[in-house]
Design a protein around this motif. Structure first.
Motif, PDB file in Angstrom:
ATOM      1  N   ASN A  84      -3.749   0.987  -3.336  1.00  0.00           N
ATOM      2  CA  ASN A  84      -3.787   1.365  -1.921  1.00  0.00           C
ATOM      3  C   ASN A  84      -4.904   0.640  -1.183  1.00  0.00           C
ATOM      4  OD1 ASN A  84      -2.693   2.972   0.219  1.00  0.00           O
ATOM      5  ND2 ASN A  84      -4.524   4.246   0.110  1.00  0.00           N
ATOM      6  N   PHE A 112      -3.576  -2.753  -0.598  1.00  0.00           N
ATOM      7  CA  PHE A 112      -2.476  -2.702   0.364  1.00  0.00           C
ATOM      8  C   PHE A 112      -3.002  -2.574   1.791  1.00  0.00           C
ATOM      9  CE2 PHE A 112       0.958  -0.110   2.481  1.00  0.00           C
ATOM     10  CZ  PHE A 112       1.861  -1.154   2.596  1.00  0.00           C
ATOM     11  N   LYS A 113      -4.036  -1.766   1.990  1.00  0.00           N
ATOM     12  CA  LYS A 113      -4.623  -1.612   3.323  1.00  0.00           C
ATOM     13  C   LYS A 113      -5.212  -2.935   3.813  1.00  0.00           C
ATOM     14  CE  LYS A 113      -5.622   3.336   3.164  1.00  0.00           C
ATOM     15  NZ  LYS A 113      -6.690   4.390   3.136  1.00  0.00           N
ATOM     16  N   ASP A 136       1.643  -1.395  -6.352  1.00  0.00           N
ATOM     17  CA  ASP A 136       1.429  -0.065  -6.918  1.00  0.00           C
ATOM     18  C   ASP A 136       1.483   1.076  -5.913  1.00  0.00           C
ATOM     19  OD1 ASP A 136       1.047  -0.586  -9.732  1.00  0.00           O
ATOM     20  OD2 ASP A 136      -0.804  -1.605  -9.181  1.00  0.00           O
ATOM     21  N   VAL A 137       1.579   0.780  -4.625  1.00  0.00           N
ATOM     22  CA  VAL A 137       1.723   1.839  -3.629  1.00  0.00           C
ATOM     23  C   VAL A 137       3.195   2.201  -3.430  1.00  0.00           C
ATOM     24  CG1 VAL A 137       1.199   2.517  -1.240  1.00  0.00           C
ATOM     25  CG2 VAL A 137      -0.403   1.099  -2.511  1.00  0.00           C
ATOM     26  N   ARG A 145      -2.129   3.462  -8.439  1.00  0.00           N
ATOM     27  CA  ARG A 145      -1.735   3.633  -7.043  1.00  0.00           C
ATOM     28  C   ARG A 145      -2.961   3.703  -6.135  1.00  0.00           C
ATOM     29  NH1 ARG A 145       2.416   8.496  -5.563  1.00  0.00           N
ATOM     30  NH2 ARG A 145       3.586   7.467  -3.908  1.00  0.00           N
ATOM     31  N   LYS A 146      -3.990   4.417  -6.571  1.00  0.00           N
ATOM     32  CA  LYS A 146      -5.216   4.523  -5.783  1.00  0.00           C
ATOM     33  C   LYS A 146      -5.850   3.149  -5.584  1.00  0.00           C
ATOM     34  CE  LYS A 146      -6.421   9.252  -7.162  1.00  0.00           C
ATOM     35  NZ  LYS A 146      -7.395  10.091  -7.922  1.00  0.00           N
TER      36      LYS A 146
END
Length: 219
Positions: free
Chosen positions: A208, A211-212, A8-9, A204-205
């Motif tokens: 993220n 993803f990090k 989603d990022v 996306r939030k």
């Protein structure tokens, strides 16, 4: 049912998500980061995302997937009009990708990941972004959408390319990129008010955060 691979990022992943939302097509997602595993390379030859699995096989490359969706699901067309009008939409898509998304991407390591980008690369990116947004301004209608009165694939690609390019231009060069194309800011604001776009922004939030954690685990 369609299966969309990606995370989603990724702005390219989100382009396809928005296209599917606009068309009202049901699909499922598989969260997956770019990789070179044999299993994923059998689906995506370059190991990139997004990849779209259909009943006939898997498709990669965002612009190819957008056109496939439009051909397969004709409701709410992303490439409306006659052959010339459709070609103009493809032109806008290509210009946005080549002259905004890709130059900005060269600077993503510094802007988004805390790494250093050399000065020559930044100089080239700045020149390319200025030239690109000026070229897009000459080609686009912004009335209110890039290709006229109807949302098209060009607006989807613009939304998820110009947003990141604007951050790069601001943080590295102190430039208000969208201000260089009259109508661009208004279009971006209008697109971001869409319910489907706001839902993708929320995803996306959350994405993220994951993803990090993923980046930390592989570095």
């Amino acid at each position: 049912m369609l299966t969309l691979y990606g995370f989603d990022v990724s702005n390219y992943f989100n382009m396809i998500k928005l296209a599917l939302a606009v068309k009202g097509v049901d699909y499922k997602t598989v969260t997956l980061y770019p990789n070179q595993s044999a299993e994923y390379l059998s689906k995506s030859p370059m190991g990139k995302v997004p990849a779209l699995e259909t009943e006939q096989g898997v498709l990669t490359e965002t612009n190819v997937i957008l056109e496939y969706l439009d051909d397969t699901y004709p409701d709410n067309p992303l490439y409306p009009g006659n052959t010339f009008e459709k070609a103009k939409i493809r032109e806008l898509v290509k210009m946005t990708e080549l002259y905004l998304e890709l130059p900005a991407r060269r600077c993503h390591p510094e802007v988004f990941f805390g790494q250093q980008v050399d000065e020559l690369t930044k100089k080239e990116a700045k020149r390319a972004l200025c030239k690109g947004i000026e070229g897009l301004a000459r080609c686009a209608q912004f009335s209110p959408y890039l290709a006229g009165e109807q949302l098209t694939a060009a607006d989807i690609v613009f939304l998820y390319s110009a947003d990141l390019a604007s951050v790069v231009a601001d943080k590295l060069f102190g430039l208000d990129l969208l201000n260089m194309a009259p109508g661009a800011k208004q279009l971006m604001a209008s697109l971001n008010q869409r319910e489907d776009v706001m839902k993708i922004a929320e995803d996306r939030k959350l994405g993220n955060i994951k993803f990090k954690k993923y980046i930390a685990s592989v570095t």
